[in-house]
Design a protein around this motif. Structure first.
Motif: not given
Ligand code: ADP
Ligand code: TRP
Length: 327
Positions: A6, A43, A136, A145, A147
């Protein structure tokens, strides 16, 4: 079953090359790897911690979705949705808030940075920001994740909260791992000691910048006073950043790029990089424009994604409530 992955970005407009290379490009590559069940969301609740107007926000939500799709995220392969459509995000956030050490939240780098520059009162949403982010992630059992480097501290909190909850109430959440791209820290063109950020627009390449602006910004990028093209992030950080950008956009290794430009002036690399950036994003820009001309199609994609995400999130929050002893 594949591991879940995610990630999300805030709809705030002005996507830049750091966001694209540090996050969005990786989203698409990971989706296309076929190794994960992918969830990509907007978001939008996180974005409320910054100043905004409702009309602007609506446009930014549509714009980010168009950017997701233009970059290659595909609703047939990934679940794409706005965070605010799923009430379980904020429900789980509250539960995690009761387990989050307040002192740790105050020590978060992003909070300190943002709280320091705010002239007016700092809203408590900025402090709770990483807890919502943990919700989340944990809600979907995400193992991975993707990022940028600046979000790793928040991810660490998600891991801590997962461990804490599991230890107290039984195995419920997966501890997520971060996935970084090589370009996880694109530097500011005007100040290679700082990361590229929209808060300093002249050192930042926006995906919507006109070709002339891109040429100008790259031509004015700060480099050292040397003349020899070499990849040395410590001694020549400005030049290394340009080489990194060239490498990321041409699928080359930085050392290979340095070899290709060996013996050339810095300005040759700068000119070629500017043309590469312009060319690379021309398809993206026209795809985005086309999508934005059909906002109802975008809304449809987001509603479809929300329905699918909602089913998974509802199940998890029901499990959480049961474990907590709530009815
Ligand atoms: P900004 O710092 O421009 O406000 P955001 O905080 O909205 O960007 O970040 C969105 C995503 O882009 C995050 O995953 C973040 O880690 C990544 N990101 C932001 N700036 C950079 C950068 N300069 N280099 C690489 N990744 C970045
Ligand atoms: N905090 C992230 C950013 O500033 C956005 C975000 C919110 C996020 N929730 C997330 C990223 C969950 C990954 C997973 O960019």
């Amino acid at each position: 079953m594949k591991p879940a992955l995610i990630s999300g970005m805030k709809p705030e407009g002005h996507m830049h090359l750091g966001n694209y290379l540090g996050a969005l490009k990786n989203f698409t590559d990971l989706q296309n790897s076929g190794k994960y069940d992918c969830y990509f969301f907007e978001a939008d609740l996180h974005s409320l911690t910054e100043d905004f107007s409702p009309r602007e926000k609506r446009a930014q939500v549509l714009e980010l979705a168009a950017e997701y799709l233009a970059a290659g995220l595909d609703p047939k392969k990934s679940v794409i949705f706005p965070q605010s459509a799923i009430p379980a995000h904020t429900e789980l956030m509250w539960v995690l808030t009761t387990m989050a050490p307040e002192g740790e939240l105050r020590r978060m780098t992003q909070y300190k940075d943002k709280a320091l520059v705010k002239k007016r009162e700092v809203n408590a949403g900025l402090l709770m920001y990483p807890v919502l982010m943990a919700a989340d992630i944990l809600l979907y059992g995400a193992a991975a994740v993707p990022v940028g480097e600046d979000q790793l501290q928040h991810l660490e909190l998600a891991r801590t909260l997962a461990r804490k909850f599991n230890a107290r109430f039984g195995e419920t959440f997966t501890e997520p791992e971060g996935i970084l791209t090589r370009a996880n820290r694109v530097m500011n063109l005007k100040d290679p000691g700082k990361k590229m950020s929209k808060s300093q627009p002249d050192g930042c390449l926006f995906l919507d910048d006109a070709p002339e602006t891109i040429r100008k910004k790259i031509a004015r990028a700060v480099t050292d006073s040397g003349t020899e093209v070499a990849y040395d992030p410590k001694k020549k950080p400005g030049l290394a950043n340009l080489i990194d950008l060239y490498a990321a956009l041409s699928h080359m290794e930085p050392a290979m790029v340095a070899r290709e430009f060996a013996g050339e002036k810095y300005s040759v690399l700068k000119t070629r990089l500017a043309e590469l950036v312009i060319e690379y994003f021309s398809e993206f820009r026209s795809a985005k424009k086309k999508l934005l001309a059909e906002p109802s199609r975008i809304a449809e994609v987001l509603a479809g994604g929300a329905a699918e995400a909602g089913r998974i999130a509802e199940k998890k929050i029901a499990e959480v409530k049961k474990k907590l002893g709530l009815l």
